[in-house]
Write an enzyme that holds these catalytic residues in place. Sequence first.
Site, PDB file in Angstrom:
ATOM      1  N   HIS A  63      -0.360   6.491   5.887  1.00 16.87           N
ATOM      2  CA  HIS A  63       0.124   6.128   4.751  1.00 16.87           C
ATOM      3  C   HIS A  63       0.183   7.703   4.060  1.00 16.87           C
ATOM      4  O   HIS A  63      -0.141   8.773   4.422  1.00 16.87           O
ATOM      5  CB  HIS A  63      -1.189   5.695   3.952  1.00 16.87           C
ATOM      6  CG  HIS A  63      -0.989   3.992   4.073  1.00 16.87           C
ATOM      7  ND1 HIS A  63      -1.631   3.621   5.258  1.00 16.87           N
ATOM      8  CD2 HIS A  63      -0.580   3.122   3.337  1.00 16.87           C
ATOM      9  CE1 HIS A  63      -1.313   2.145   5.365  1.00 16.87           C
ATOM     10  NE2 HIS A  63      -0.882   1.824   4.140  1.00 16.87           N
ATOM     11  N   SER A 100       0.708  -1.300   0.009  1.00 17.61           N
ATOM     12  CA  SER A 100      -0.129  -0.092  -0.059  1.00 17.61           C
ATOM     13  C   SER A 100       0.915   1.149  -0.066  1.00 17.61           C
ATOM     14  O   SER A 100       0.324   2.373  -0.397  1.00 17.61           O
ATOM     15  CB  SER A 100      -0.966   0.047   1.147  1.00 17.61           C
ATOM     16  OG  SER A 100      -0.137  -0.192   2.271  1.00 17.61           O
TER      17      SER A 100
END
Length: 299
Positions: free
Chosen positions: A279, A54
């Site tokens: 993230h 990811s």
Amino acid sequence: MAQLTKRSGRYGKALAALGAASALAAGAAVPAAAATGQSAEQSGGARYVALGDSYTSAPGVPTQVDENCARSSVNYPSLVAAKLNQKSFKDVSCSGAKTDEMWREQGTNAPQLNALGKNTRLVTLGIGGNDIGFSGIIGTCAQLSASDPAGAPCQKQFTAGGTDQLTARIVEAAPKVASVLKAVHQRAPHARVAVVGYPAIMPDSGVGCFPAVPIAAGDAAYLRDTEKHLNDMLRTEARKAHVGYVDTYGPTVGHDVCTPTADRWIEGASPENPAAPFHPNAKGEQAMAGAVLGTLTKH
């Protein structure tokens, strides 16, 4: 503790957002499906192939172009390919990928190594975080933070019994990364390979920013050190395999989850810029692309 009570609503929302993102990052509820057939070009491999999880695919960053893998059109591989004017480019990175997904399907995503071939000349690989259980670690630390916000409850749990479980997981992941690099060489013998490390998630010093980011003060340092150990392992395995290593940690220091919204490149538990919790956002992916290009140019 009064401050925690006052902000309990925000804290609860942060944990809810984190839970949803953890499911995404772990690839939860992704239906099994047969991979689509490869084109003639892909049978020989694209010239630039991006492999990864990811942090490579960039979940939540607009524009998302692959629902199964939560892949963005402006993740760092796409930016690198554009800068290099690389027309033969295949990005098979997928949110939730572990080293196992290099050899096996992940929903509609074929085994990532399938994208390689004799025509491949550049490979970037960002992997390892899910092998040590990244999303579960963050989720555990967030849940425990309320019990001792000034302490290190997560570190206590992961080091109970005298052994640091996260360090052990990193050690166990090393031969898996080595196997991936060996397979990359076998499938793309003419390719230049670069292992891409993870960016600075927690502040590089200090105690974090609880409760805005639900990580206890002592655990901020523990998670920071754990990530550095993970990056050190990736650097070591890259060196053993005689491939490049891209440091994305150094270039992103000062733009972590605790920095002001406008300066933040890695989002916290409740993202204020489009991205998955913990993230990189679009600026973070740009910084990672810059680090990759800098390494390629330098070496």
